[in-house]
Design a protein around this motif. Structure first.
Motif, PDB file in Angstrom:
ATOM      1  N   ASP A 231     -11.693  -1.280  35.304  1.00 29.36           N
ATOM      2  CA  ASP A 231     -12.000  -1.962  34.040  1.00 29.36           C
ATOM      3  C   ASP A 231     -11.522  -1.167  32.828  1.00 29.36           C
ATOM      4  N   GLU A 238      -1.504  -4.413  33.235  1.00 32.57           N
ATOM      5  CA  GLU A 238      -1.518  -5.782  33.745  1.00 32.57           C
ATOM      6  C   GLU A 238      -0.227  -6.527  33.443  1.00 32.57           C
ATOM      7  N   ALA A 329     -10.402   0.644  42.100  1.00 35.32           N
ATOM      8  CA  ALA A 329     -10.821  -0.755  42.077  1.00 35.32           C
ATOM      9  C   ALA A 329     -12.299  -0.851  42.450  1.00 35.32           C
ATOM     10  N   SER A 333     -12.814  -5.200  46.732  1.00 38.84           N
ATOM     11  CA  SER A 333     -11.982  -6.045  45.877  1.00 38.84           C
ATOM     12  C   SER A 333     -10.509  -5.693  46.045  1.00 38.84           C
ATOM     13  N   GLN A 336      -7.615  -6.537  43.512  1.00 40.15           N
ATOM     14  CA  GLN A 336      -7.376  -5.787  42.283  1.00 40.15           C
ATOM     15  C   GLN A 336      -6.215  -4.806  42.447  1.00 40.15           C
ATOM     16  N   ARG A 337      -5.791  -4.614  43.689  1.00 34.98           N
ATOM     17  CA  ARG A 337      -4.593  -3.832  43.987  1.00 34.98           C
ATOM     18  C   ARG A 337      -3.664  -4.692  44.823  1.00 34.98           C
TER      19      ARG A 337
END
Length: 377
Positions: A231, A238, A329, A333, A336-337
């Motif tokens: 986060d 991104e 991450a 999850s 997220q990678r």
């Protein structure tokens, strides 16, 4: 009348067999052995497991509450309250359901030969059978469509790739368009005349059954020094606009005895493989990653994103190698990678030529030429 009664007894016996099947599984007996003991086919056992996501029906009913469908637990409460003489409105109030829901339940799942008796188990079975009413699957009816899907699976295409291919191949034939989940279900359910379960070997995982993921809150923290969560990673990562934002992971061998570390650049998809000949503990991973990154320019070492595996316990010692730091991450999850997860799957299939393999996401250029161009720029 005798035929009708016999049919009802048969259904009850089927429910008892299924209940015994789940009892055997919960006691530690494997699926194949449980099927052998009960005298049922393996496909029946696999179907019962896939229908309920690996959970016994009563567990599914108790843990997954639907605002639309009654659970087995609710049906058992209905049966008990009805035996005590309560009316439809009072039962509905006790369940916090609409009276029409309870009324419809009696109308649909109490047949004439039940003689006014409401059996919760039998009602739940009838409801499940109705929900699984026979459909006319496209793959069974359309031989050309089935052959196309099978041919792509033989080429080790994923169901998602196949679904996109079908839309491109027959843009004006929507009846031949499938979603990837339809292909997965056809594979894992192994229905006769659709797709053979043996084709599951062509998927990346090669699993004969779909695997349930552990819940993230069941995993314990593994880092003595708290890690920086994804986060807090710079938002520029991104955008994939710069080289040097890396995602990393381990690919382990049989029984986790051996492993290699993988690093993939988010923008160019360029891959670095890091040998771990001395083991894949946190100290060994720290040493080998440090050595592997020595020849990478500072401008191409911006961030590193990893999962919360124990091998990343030395994340604080790796952080100085990256201008913007190391991030992890959230538990459970992997998406997220996603770049790294997808690349690891490709590595297992196309390891010898991965960096020189054209990629659609790169405009059909290769990761090697794009990464080299980014460094030059």
């Amino acid at each position: 009348m005798m035929g009708v009664l016999m049919a009802r007894v048969g259904r009850k016996r089927r429910l008892e067999v299924e209940a015994e099947y789940w009892r055997l599984l919960q006691s530690g007996v494997g699926t194949v052995e449980a099927c052998r003991q009960l005298g049922i086919g393996r496909k029946t056992g696999y179907r019962w497991r896939s229908e309920n996501g690996g959970l016994p029906p009563e567990r599914v009913s108790e843990t997954v509450h639907s605002g639309r469908y009654l659970s087995l637990l609710e049906r058992k409460r209905i049966a008990t309250l009805r035996e005590h003489g309560l009316g439809i409105r009072e039962i509905a109030a006790r369940l916090d359901r609409s009276p029409s829901t309870v009324s419809r339940e009696f109308r649909r799942n109490m047949l004439e030969h039940d003689q006014g008796l409401y059996d919760a188990d039998l009602a739940h079975h009838r409801s499940r059978q109705r929900a699984e009413r026979p459909r006319r699957p496209k793959l069974r009816l359309d031989e050309e469509l089935r052959a196309e899907v099978q041919a792509r699976l033989d080429l080790e295409w994923s169901p998602e790739q196949i679904a996109a291919h079908l839309r491109a191949l027959w843009p004006d034939r929507p009846e031949r368009h499938l979603c990837h989940e339809t292909i997965y279900r056809a594979l894992y359910q192994g229905a006769k005349g659709v797709l053979s379960r043996t084709l599951t070997k062509k998927l990346r995982t090669g699993r004969p059954l779909r695997k349930q993921r552990r819940k993230a809150d069941q995993r314990a923290p593994r880092f003595a020094v708290p890690a920086t969560l994804i986060d807090e990673r710079p938002s520029v990562v991104e955008l994939r606009e710069r080289a040097g934002d890396w995602e990393g992971d381990l690919i382990t061998g049989r029984r986790n005895r051996t492993a290699i570390a993988t690093l993939v650049d988010r923008r160019t998809r360029f891959v670095r493989l890091v040998a771990l000949p001395d083991g894949h503990g946190a100290d060994q991973v720290h040493v080998r990653l440090t050595e592997a990154l020595k020849d990478v320019p500072d401008t191409a070492r911006m961030t590193l994103t990893w999962d919360q595996g124990a091998e990343m316990a030395c994340h604080d010692r790796l952080a100085p190698l990256f201008r913007d730091g190391v991030f992890v991450a959230h538990r459970g999850s992997p998406w997220q990678r996603g770049t790294n997860e997808n690349t690891n799957g490709l590595l297992r299939q196309y390891l010898p030529s991965l960096n020189n393999r054209p990629r659609k996401t790169l405009g059909w250029r290769t990761p090697a030429e794009l990464f080299a161009g980014a460094l030059t720029a």
